[in-house]
Write a protein that holds these residues in place. Structure first.
Motif, PDB file in Angstrom:
ATOM      1  N   TYR A  71      30.451 -16.832  -8.136  1.00 53.84           N
ATOM      2  CA  TYR A  71      30.618 -17.187  -6.604  1.00 53.84           C
ATOM      3  C   TYR A  71      32.154 -17.711  -6.339  1.00 53.84           C
ATOM      4  O   TYR A  71      32.665 -17.460  -5.227  1.00 53.84           O
ATOM      5  N   ILE A  77      23.339 -12.809  -8.141  1.00 54.36           N
ATOM      6  CA  ILE A  77      23.737 -11.643  -8.749  1.00 54.36           C
ATOM      7  C   ILE A  77      22.448 -10.958  -9.655  1.00 54.36           C
ATOM      8  O   ILE A  77      21.762 -11.991 -10.289  1.00 54.36           O
ATOM      9  N   TYR A  78      22.281  -9.826  -9.614  1.00 50.30           N
ATOM     10  CA  TYR A  78      20.897  -9.066  -9.886  1.00 50.30           C
ATOM     11  C   TYR A  78      21.215  -8.904 -11.410  1.00 50.30           C
ATOM     12  O   TYR A  78      22.015  -8.240 -11.878  1.00 50.30           O
ATOM     13  N   TYR A  79      20.289  -9.418 -12.195  1.00 53.04           N
ATOM     14  CA  TYR A  79      20.065  -8.713 -13.697  1.00 53.04           C
ATOM     15  C   TYR A  79      20.025  -7.293 -13.625  1.00 53.04           C
ATOM     16  O   TYR A  79      19.272  -6.806 -12.741  1.00 53.04           O
ATOM     17  N   LEU A 123       8.439 -12.061  -2.758  1.00 49.95           N
ATOM     18  CA  LEU A 123       7.915 -10.916  -2.148  1.00 49.95           C
ATOM     19  C   LEU A 123       6.760 -10.484  -3.167  1.00 49.95           C
ATOM     20  O   LEU A 123       6.909 -10.211  -4.115  1.00 49.95           O
ATOM     21  N   SER A 178      16.544 -10.223  -0.440  1.00 52.25           N
ATOM     22  CA  SER A 178      17.518 -11.426  -0.541  1.00 52.25           C
ATOM     23  C   SER A 178      18.923 -10.679   0.221  1.00 52.25           C
ATOM     24  O   SER A 178      19.444 -11.392   0.800  1.00 52.25           O
ATOM     25  N   GLY A 223      12.197  -6.435  -4.005  1.00 51.04           N
ATOM     26  CA  GLY A 223      12.464  -8.096  -4.149  1.00 51.04           C
ATOM     27  C   GLY A 223      13.849  -8.218  -3.967  1.00 51.04           C
ATOM     28  O   GLY A 223      14.278  -9.339  -3.274  1.00 51.04           O
ATOM     29  N   ASP A 235      24.723  -9.169 -12.816  1.00 57.59           N
ATOM     30  CA  ASP A 235      24.643 -10.285 -13.671  1.00 57.59           C
ATOM     31  C   ASP A 235      24.353  -9.316 -15.057  1.00 57.59           C
ATOM     32  O   ASP A 235      23.290  -8.973 -15.269  1.00 57.59           O
ATOM     33  N   TRP A 259      24.097 -18.428 -17.917  1.00 58.21           N
ATOM     34  CA  TRP A 259      23.860 -19.169 -16.555  1.00 58.21           C
ATOM     35  C   TRP A 259      25.484 -19.540 -16.219  1.00 58.21           C
ATOM     36  O   TRP A 259      25.708 -19.750 -14.874  1.00 58.21           O
ATOM     37  N   GLY A 319      16.578 -16.551  -4.768  1.00 58.87           N
ATOM     38  CA  GLY A 319      15.113 -16.945  -4.946  1.00 58.87           C
ATOM     39  C   GLY A 319      14.706 -18.309  -5.463  1.00 58.87           C
ATOM     40  O   GLY A 319      15.509 -19.113  -6.273  1.00 58.87           O
ATOM     41  N   GLU A 342      12.829 -19.377  -7.554  1.00 59.19           N
ATOM     42  CA  GLU A 342      12.859 -19.593  -8.944  1.00 59.19           C
ATOM     43  C   GLU A 342      14.191 -20.103  -9.739  1.00 59.19           C
ATOM     44  O   GLU A 342      13.935 -20.533 -11.087  1.00 59.19           O
ATOM     45  N   ILE A 343      15.274 -19.856  -9.033  1.00 60.61           N
ATOM     46  CA  ILE A 343      16.434 -20.292  -9.753  1.00 60.61           C
ATOM     47  C   ILE A 343      16.982 -21.343  -9.031  1.00 60.61           C
ATOM     48  O   ILE A 343      18.442 -21.557  -9.112  1.00 60.61           O
ATOM     49  N   MET A 366       6.642  -9.533  -6.762  1.00 62.53           N
ATOM     50  CA  MET A 366       7.108  -8.094  -7.210  1.00 62.53           C
ATOM     51  C   MET A 366       8.072  -8.236  -8.135  1.00 62.53           C
ATOM     52  O   MET A 366       8.992  -8.909  -8.380  1.00 62.53           O
TER      53      MET A 366
HETATM   54  N1  MSP Z   1      20.657 -13.013 -12.518  1.00 57.39           N
HETATM   55  C1  MSP Z   1      19.985 -14.208 -12.017  1.00 57.39           C
HETATM   56  C2  MSP Z   1      20.647 -14.727 -10.972  1.00 57.39           C
HETATM   57  C3  MSP Z   1      22.138 -15.401 -11.139  1.00 57.39           C
HETATM   58  S1  MSP Z   1      22.746 -16.068  -9.698  1.00 57.39           S
HETATM   59  C4  MSP Z   1      24.064 -16.678 -10.375  1.00 57.39           C
HETATM   60  C5  MSP Z   1      18.454 -13.685 -11.621  1.00 57.39           C
HETATM   61  N2  MSP Z   1      18.459 -12.437 -11.725  1.00 57.39           N
HETATM   62  S2  MSP Z   1      17.104 -11.541 -10.960  1.00 57.39           S
HETATM   63  O1  MSP Z   1      17.390 -10.283 -10.889  1.00 57.39           O
HETATM   64  O2  MSP Z   1      16.086 -11.747 -11.864  1.00 57.39           O
HETATM   65  O3  MSP Z   1      16.508 -12.016  -9.702  1.00 57.39           O
HETATM   66  C6  MSP Z   1      17.621 -12.323  -8.698  1.00 57.39           C
HETATM   67  C7  MSP Z   1      17.163 -12.515  -7.185  1.00 57.39           C
HETATM   68  O4  MSP Z   1      16.421 -11.490  -6.901  1.00 57.39           O
HETATM   69  C8  MSP Z   1      15.984 -13.736  -6.946  1.00 57.39           C
HETATM   70  O5  MSP Z   1      16.569 -14.776  -7.328  1.00 57.39           O
HETATM   71  C9  MSP Z   1      15.424 -13.480  -5.902  1.00 57.39           C
HETATM   72  O6  MSP Z   1      16.524 -13.614  -5.000  1.00 57.39           O
HETATM   73  C10 MSP Z   1      15.502 -11.620  -5.791  1.00 57.39           C
HETATM   74  N3  MSP Z   1      13.964 -11.480  -6.128  1.00 57.39           N
HETATM   75  C11 MSP Z   1      13.641 -10.553  -7.323  1.00 57.39           C
HETATM   76  N4  MSP Z   1      12.381 -10.346  -7.186  1.00 57.39           N
HETATM   77  C12 MSP Z   1      12.001 -10.921  -6.027  1.00 57.39           C
HETATM   78  C13 MSP Z   1      10.710 -10.783  -5.321  1.00 57.39           C
HETATM   79  N5  MSP Z   1       9.695 -10.325  -5.701  1.00 57.39           N
HETATM   80  N6  MSP Z   1      10.698 -11.451  -4.332  1.00 57.39           N
HETATM   81  C14 MSP Z   1      11.855 -12.106  -3.713  1.00 57.39           C
HETATM   82  N7  MSP Z   1      12.944 -12.000  -4.084  1.00 57.39           N
HETATM   83  C15 MSP Z   1      13.029 -11.692  -5.640  1.00 57.39           C
HETATM   84  O7  MSP Z   1      17.618 -14.332 -11.474  1.00 57.39           O
END
Ligand code: MSP
Length: 712
Positions: free
Chosen positions: A230, A11-13, A291, A25, A21, A50, A223, A259, A261-262, A298
């Motif tokens: 999920y 889930i995206y911040y 990416l 996903s 990026g 998120d 976290w 990604g 990194e997590i 990115m």
């Molecule tokens: N909120 C947390 C995830 C919680 S999951 C329970 C987080 N968010 S994030 O927005 O920073 O990134 C989420 C995801 O975005 C990454 O794990 C990845 O899947 C995707 N990506 C963000 N930037 C990316 C790239 N440049 N390249 C590929 N994936 C990228 O971490």
């Protein structure tokens, strides 16, 4: 019973607007979900945002907004963007929703009731950007993102993560497929083998989060809150019968796509929380690479993001989907560039699949009034194409199921090339003088019916990746609506021979018009325009506090105090982006330079002996040295320090043959915070002189030295 499949994106911040990026996903999951549905598998595809935590609270403040308004606005941008891109999640969860809050509180209470949570105090470092606890002294740089951590002193609840060291190692051993790719598996294994400490799972110094049940001055650590999405999205924590049934049906997840990194959060914390709560574990955590744009990840803070819409508006969503899945071997980092995108588009889509479809559909209309003829007696050429297409289906499926999307598409495009070659060889548009009219019509019928059948198979296979184009082609082939075919689970029985004689083709329609020379510039211009209006819309860019530093720059940052000592303008060579501390050598002094007065070295650039002794330099022997796939500059070394062995990554691959390094004694910085590169963790750096052009020369000894000896 129908097979079922549950897959999730991270889930995206909501501190950053959606960019390519994030879209990457989500597009990967969308392709998987579409294929599963068309195979008749009951599929649930979850994504979301998120929205809690210190990072979001601060970003909102910076944007002059309240956290909930701020989160709602960016969350809507994500869901709108997914709609515009035609993505098909079954649910979009926001962590600020009531259903999520209820589930998180239930999870927290369950962990506490089962004795896995206790109250304590945390004093230590915290990376707000990654919302992660970091080991180290004040001033420590976050090993993941390179930002300076903040010191946190709080009353917290702790989760007994240490109790799960053994269960997690058992899990990884029993289920090697639990975390993939291998690089992530190795990294997580080495992290857990290094020992697990209990984890703080609540915060008290800010309020933007879900209150801990029964102790509301604490909010749940973001976290724990986020990972729980999920299960809460499926109805965990709800008393409602339908929600309970959904949870029963779809949990445990088949795949959490994340990604790389997590990985630690998903492969260590998440299974530990679930085990502690007595909830089944997901089958797999699959990490995608990054990416990159201009060779670095990115991300908003680097300012190198591209919006998916800028590509989709010019070349169409399918072009973007195809590029991302074909160009980047899944699991590895991949570079995005407008030029590469246009090249792939023209090469594979406009000139490849698109051109093939248009030739065959047009000829079918021209020579057979758009009605598929009976193929008649087949020759070896048709049998061969039939055999190749039949072999392509399981090969595509195998690659796709293995997350090798690039391999899957490659094998379909090899079939596209075969059909193209077949058309060129048989040339149904041209009647040689020595061929009778009847023979020519028979050839045209045989060739066009065969080529059209091959296109039908190809289109079925590529549907999950190119849904919009497949829909158009399906109609042109007289197959009706592909959505209906999906409902009938058409991929389950996709096989050669489905195109019946007498089928009426639809009208030809353009598929992938050739991209002109200025296409890349048009996308760039759109991107610039988008960025400008986005900034204006919120009254300034939404930014986190500081700029993310690349791992290479982190290494530089760590090495900085040493580098600065050479105040008299040393020549400092960068040896790749890997942890080699370069001993600096000054350029040979010229006569003038020697005669010139020596510039006073500024006091602040000197370090004291106490500073120096903080750096633990030790003798190590190289036991294993090997190249890392797809990393030209890095070598993976296993070194022996006498009392321990460890892994180090070094950017010397272009200068040293790995085999020749084995047995060599070197000097390493032994107390450096671990760093992750290419999914592998480096526990230290080696020392080398750095010569002109960045050529490293490893430091070593002429006399015998025992392993582990300290250099002072
Ligand atoms: N909120 C947390 C995830 C919680 S999951 C329970 C987080 N968010 S994030 O927005 O920073 O990134 C989420 C995801 O975005 C990454 O794990 C990845 O899947 C995707 N990506 C963000 N930037 C990316 C790239 N440049 N390249 C590929 N994936 C990228 O971490």
């Amino acid at each position: 019973m129908t097979e079922r499949y549950y897959l999730t994106t991270p889930i995206y911040y909501v501190n950053a607007r959606p960019h390519l990026g994030h879209a990457y996903s989500t597009i990967v999951c969308d392709a998987i979900a579409r294929r599963k549905r068309a195979l008749g598998v009951e599929t649930w595809f979850l994504t979301g945002t998120d929205e809690h935590g210190q990072k979001i609270e601060r970003s909102a403040k910076k944007a002059g907004s309240t956290p909930d308004e701020f989160a709602a606005k960016i969350s809507a941008e994500f869901s709108d963007s997914w709609k515009r891109l035609g993505l098909t999640p079954d649910d979009f969860i926001r962590t600020t929703e009531e259903r999520h809050k209820r589930g998180v509180q239930k999870l927290f209470a369950t962990l506490r009731d089962r004795g896995f949570i206790y109250k304590g105090h945390y004093t230590g470092q915290y990376c707000v950007s990654d919302e992660a606890y970091v080991d180290g002294e004040p001033g420590t740089v976050c090993p993941d993102c390179g930002r300076v951590t903040e010191t946190v002193k709080e009353e917290n609840y702790f989760f007994k993560l240490s109790a799960f060291e053994k269960p997690l190692l058992d899990l990884y051993e029993r289920h090697p497929e639990f975390m993939q790719p291998e690089s992530v598996r190795r990294e997580v294994l080495s992290f857990v083998r290094g020992g697990l400490k209990d984890l703080s799972v609540s915060r008290t110094s800010f309020t933007w989060g879900i209150p801990v049940p029964g102790d509301e001055k604490h909010v749940v650590y973001v976290w724990l809150d986020a990972l729980a999405n999920y299960i809460t999205a499926l109805g965990y924590g709800s008393d409602d019968v339908a929600s309970k049934a959904k949870f029963e049906k779809f949990w445990p997840a088949n795949v959490h796509l994340i990604g790389k990194e997590i990985s630690r959060f998903h492969c260590v914390y998440w299974p530990a929380f679930l085990m502690a709560a007595g909830i089944a574990l997901p089958h797999q955590v699959r990490a995608n690479g990054w990416l990159l744009f201009d060779q670095s990840k990115m991300s908003k803070s680097r300012g190198n993001v591209v919006r998916a819409e800028s590509v989709a508006d010019v070349l169409g969503v399918d072009a973007l989907r195809y590029f991302l899945l074909r160009e980047i071997p899944f699991g590895q980092d991949g570079n995005f560039s407008f030029d590469a995108l246009v090249q792939r588009y023209n090469g594979d889509l406009a000139n490849g699949y698109g051109n093939l479809v248009s030739r065959v559909v047009n000829m079918m209309h021209k020579f057979f009034e758009g009605v598929v003829p009976d193929a008649g007696t087949l020759t070896e050429a048709e049998e061969k194409l039939h055999a190749t297409a039949t072999a392509t289906i399981p090969e595509f499926n195998r690659c796709f199921d293995d997350f090798d999307f690039s391999g899957a598409l490659k094998c379909v495009w090899s079939l596209v090339a075969d059909v193209d070659g077949y058309l060129t060889a048989t040339a149904p548009w041209k009647k040689p003088a020595d061929r009778t009219d009847a023979d020519h019509v028979a050839l045209q019928a045989r060739v066009l019916a065969t080529a059209a059948e091959a296109i039908r198979v190809i289109t079925g296979l590529v549907y999950p990746v190119l849904p919009t184009s497949a829909e158009i082609v399906w109609r042109q082939l007289g197959q009706g609506e592909i959505a209906d075919a999906v409902k009938k689970n058409f991929l389950k029985s996709l096989a050669w021979g489905g195109l019946k004689a007498g089928t009426k083709f639809g009208e030809p329609a353009p598929l992938f018009p050739r991209a002109e020379k200025d296409t890349a510039e048009r996308m760039e211009a759109l991107e610039a325009e988008n960025n400008k209006s986005a900034v204006e819309a919120v009254g300034g860019p939404i930014e986190m506090d500081d700029v993310k530093v690349a791992p290479a720059e982190v290494a530089k940052k760590i090495a900085e105090p040493v580098a600065k000592v050479e105040a008299a303008k040393p020549f400092v060579a960068e040896v790749a982006s890997a942890p080699v501390v370069a001993a600096t050598i000054s350029a040979p002094a010229t006569t003038e330079a020697a005669a010139a007065p020596v510039a006073p070295v500024e006091e602040k650039t000197l370090i004291t002996i106490d500073d120096f002794v903080k750096v633990e330099l030790r003798v190590a022997q190289i036991l294993v040295a090997e190249r890392i796939p797809k990393a030209d500059k890095l070598l993976r070394l296993e070194v022996d320090l006498g009392d321990e062995k460890r892994q180090i990554l070094a950017g010397i691959a272009q200068y040293y043959e790995p085999e020749k390094l084995i047995g060599r004694k070197i000097i390493i910085v032994a107390n450096l915070a671990p760093r992750t590169m290419r999914g592998l963790v480096s526990h230290g750096m080696l020392l080398a002189a750095s010569l002109e052009g960045g050529v490293p020369v490893l430091a070593g000894f002429h006399e015998e030295v025992p392993l582990g000896a300290r250099l002072k």
